[in-house]
Every structure is written in structure tokens, then in C-alpha cells.
Design an enzyme around this catalytic site. Sequence first.
Site, short mmCIF file in Angstrom:
data_model
loop_
_atom_site.label_atom_id
_atom_site.label_comp_id
_atom_site.label_asym_id
_atom_site.label_seq_id
_atom_site.Cartn_x
_atom_site.Cartn_y
_atom_site.Cartn_z
N ASP A 128 0.80 -1.12 -0.06
CA ASP A 128 0.33 0.13 0.02
C ASP A 128 0.84 1.31 -0.16
O ASP A 128 2.21 1.30 0.50
CB ASP A 128 -0.68 -0.04 0.87
N HIS B 101 2.82 3.39 -8.81
CA HIS B 101 2.65 1.76 -9.13
C HIS B 101 4.09 1.25 -9.87
O HIS B 101 4.64 0.21 -9.10
CB HIS B 101 1.30 1.24 -9.72
N LEU C 236 11.40 -19.88 -3.22
CA LEU C 236 10.19 -19.09 -2.39
C LEU C 236 8.89 -18.99 -3.54
O LEU C 236 9.64 -19.77 -5.01
CB LEU C 236 10.81 -17.67 -2.85
C1 FPP Z 1 -2.62 -0.22 -3.37
O1 FPP Z 1 -1.22 1.68 -3.17
C2 FPP Z 1 -1.16 -0.82 -4.38
C3 FPP Z 1 -2.54 -1.29 -5.16
C4 FPP Z 1 -3.70 -1.19 -5.66
C5 FPP Z 1 -1.54 -2.00 -6.51
C6 FPP Z 1 -0.09 -2.79 -6.05
C7 FPP Z 1 0.97 -2.87 -6.87
C8 FPP Z 1 1.94 -2.68 -6.99
C9 FPP Z 1 2.74 -3.27 -5.95
C10 FPP Z 1 2.99 -3.10 -8.68
C11 FPP Z 1 1.96 -3.87 -9.04
C12 FPP Z 1 2.90 -5.32 -9.26
C13 FPP Z 1 2.32 -6.06 -9.86
C14 FPP Z 1 3.11 -7.24 -10.50
C15 FPP Z 1 1.67 -5.75 -10.84
P1 FPP Z 1 -2.30 2.95 -3.57
O2 FPP Z 1 -2.19 2.93 -4.95
O3 FPP Z 1 -4.24 2.22 -2.76
O4 FPP Z 1 -1.52 3.19 -2.14
P2 FPP Z 1 -2.75 5.30 -1.86
O5 FPP Z 1 -3.41 3.97 -1.02
O6 FPP Z 1 -1.80 5.63 -1.75
O7 FPP Z 1 -3.64 5.38 -2.95
#
Ligand code: FPP
Length: 269
Positions: free
Chosen positions: A48, A65, A159
Site C-alpha cells: 500500500d 505503482h 520461494l
Molecule cells: C495500493 O496502493 C496498491 C495497489 C492497488 C497496487 C499494488 C501494485 C504494485 C505494488 C505494483 C504492481 C505489481 C505487479 C506485479 C503488477 P494505493 O494505490 O492504494 O496507494 P494509496 O493508498 O496511497 O492511494
Amino acid sequence: MDNILMFKQYFDFWRKKNTGKIKEAEVERLINEVDRKKLPRHIAIIMDGNGRWALRRGMSRSYGHRAGVESLRDIVKVCSELKVKILTVYAFSTENWKRPREEVDILMDLLVEYFNREIEELNKNRVRVNPIGRLHELPPATLEALKMGAERTRGNDGLILNVAFNYGGRQEIVDTVRAVVADVLSGKLSAADIEERAISERLYTAGQPDPDLLIRPAGDFRISNFLLWQLAYTEFWISPVMWPDFRRIDLINAILEFQRRERRFGGLK
Ligand code: FPP
């Protein structure tokens, strides 16, 4: 006075030059503190904070991301090195479809990019990819990339990387209940035999131990529909560090904290 100024400038120069080395030395020191006999077998991570991290830098959420993928690479590598058995990462939830179309498309594309770029490195580290979630609902290219990742790493004995994509904990329980009912109707399972084990054996994570440690970067105290069944006795570790800044030192700190905890599983010491 001039001497003091010169000293300060030299000290700044020295600090900048050596910060990387000092961090590396700190990582090394902390790694040596990890008790290899008491490693968490299964670590789960809610990745997150990408959006907030990017917005704070005046960039788009997608930029966050993309930066988050670098953290994922680092954490997969260190988990492999430490010989953690299972790492489950929450990459896209069943609720993430509610985000703007553009952001959803970027996440779908990033997954494809991740597997195309990382497959060799994953194989080199003997990582076995295991996608979990309602995969059949994904766009063809995303599904293809997940299948390719799983297929090409199938023989690896390192892993296990559970990639939770279009994953929801409640949806997983619904799918599991459906599987239980189907087995009861076909006579494979009797209704009287429905115990915890009958459920565990039909989850997406069937055959795997439940997570010992859940890591949530970016400071929120929520489960967000992640591994609802499996987290029953998991130790939680919440970090203020945003996922794109999360690196091996943070993971090691989480493991060290985990090793200081006393787990009682509802019993007494
Ligand atoms: C949450 O942060 C994150 C996600 C919804 C996507 C997580 C994805 C990645 C870390 C990279 C992708 C990896 C692959 C393999 C595709 P948020 O966007 O909700 O952050 P915020 O809470 O600050 O808005």
C-alpha cells in the site's frame, strides 16, 4: 571560522559519499541478527501507499505503482536469499476495479511488464509463481502473463510467490464454500466431515501454511479483504514507510520484530 566551514563542507561531502555504504553496513548488521531457525515460513504483504507516495512528489498514481514494482523486486530477492518459504503479495484486489479506468489499465499492463521483465530473474532465484484470485475474470493479456509466470517457474523449488490478483478474501471464501458444496453434492465429502480442514484444503492457498507475518506499509490499520481466513493468528506489522520506499532493511526490521513477539495461538505460554 573558515576552517569550520571547510570542515562542514567536507563532512557533508563525506556523508553523501558514504550514506549508501553506511546503509549497506546497517543492512548487513541487521541480517546477521535474524535467527534463521525462527524465520516466518509465510509472509504476506499489502503493498500500500503507491498513490500517496507519487502524489506527494507531484506525480501521477501510476508513477507510484511503477515505483512499487521495484520494491517488489527487492523484497522477492531478499525473501529468496533468506529462504522464506512463501511470500503472498496483494497486487490487485476485487475492489480495485472501482478505480479510474486509466489506473486499472496501468496495473494490468504493469503485471504483464513485470513477468516479461522478471521471468529470468525469478528463475535464477528459483522462485515459483502461484497466482491467486478470480483469474478467469481478468483481461486475456493479464491472464496470459500470470499463466506464463506460473508455467515457466513451475519446476522451481525456492520461494513460492503467491501473486494475489483480482483477489478478495470474501470472494475466496465464497469460492471455497462453492467447492465444498460441489464435493458434498457429488458424494466426495459428507456434510458431517465439514470441519476447518475441509475449508483450508479448498482455499486458493490449499496446502500452504497460513501467513506468520502480515506486513502493511503506508500506515493504515486495515485488512482490506486480504486472506481473511488465513490471517486468524498472523502477527501484524504496520509500517509508516510507503511501499515504493519499502526495501530489504524494512523487511528485515519486520522479521526481527516478529522474532521478538510471543505467539500463543489463543493458549497460554
Ligand atoms: C495500493 O496502493 C496498491 C495497489 C492497488 C497496487 C499494488 C501494485 C504494485 C505494488 C505494483 C504492481 C505489481 C505487479 C506485479 C503488477 P494505493 O494505490 O492504494 O496507494 P494509496 O493508498 O496511497 O492511494
